[in-house]
Write a protein that holds these residues in place. Structure first.
Motif: not given
Length: 82
Positions: A5-7, A10, A38-39, A41-46
């Motif tokens: 799954r790709k975020a 936004r 996973d969350a 990593l998503e937060n880090y990327q954002r």
């Protein structure tokens, strides 16, 4: 087999203040220690995206100030300002 799954991308905030506010919220969530990997990593990327946005905005403003000051970046507050 399903692909990882790709975020969903936004949109960037409409201004510096909103980006900074979102970034502060991300940092608080990450520091809470309650996010799954996973969350996290998503937060880090954002967060990286928001930092880039903020840097670009600050650079643009700095360039505009330099133009207004004749190419020399001067402090916004001087001792002799009234």
């Amino acid at each position: 087999m399903a692909s990882p799954r790709k975020a969903a991308a936004r949109p960037v905030p409409d201004n510096f203040e909103n980006a900074l506010d979102e970034l502060e919220q991300l940092v608080a969530r990450m520091e809470s220690g309650e996010l799954a990997l996973d969350a996290l990593l998503e937060n880090y990327q954002r967060g990286a995206q928001l930092i880039s946005f903020c840097r670009d905005k600050l650079k643009t403003v700095e360039q505009q100030v330099q133009v207004l000051e004749g190419g020399e970046l001067k402090p916004l507050i001087s001792g002799d300002a009234q």
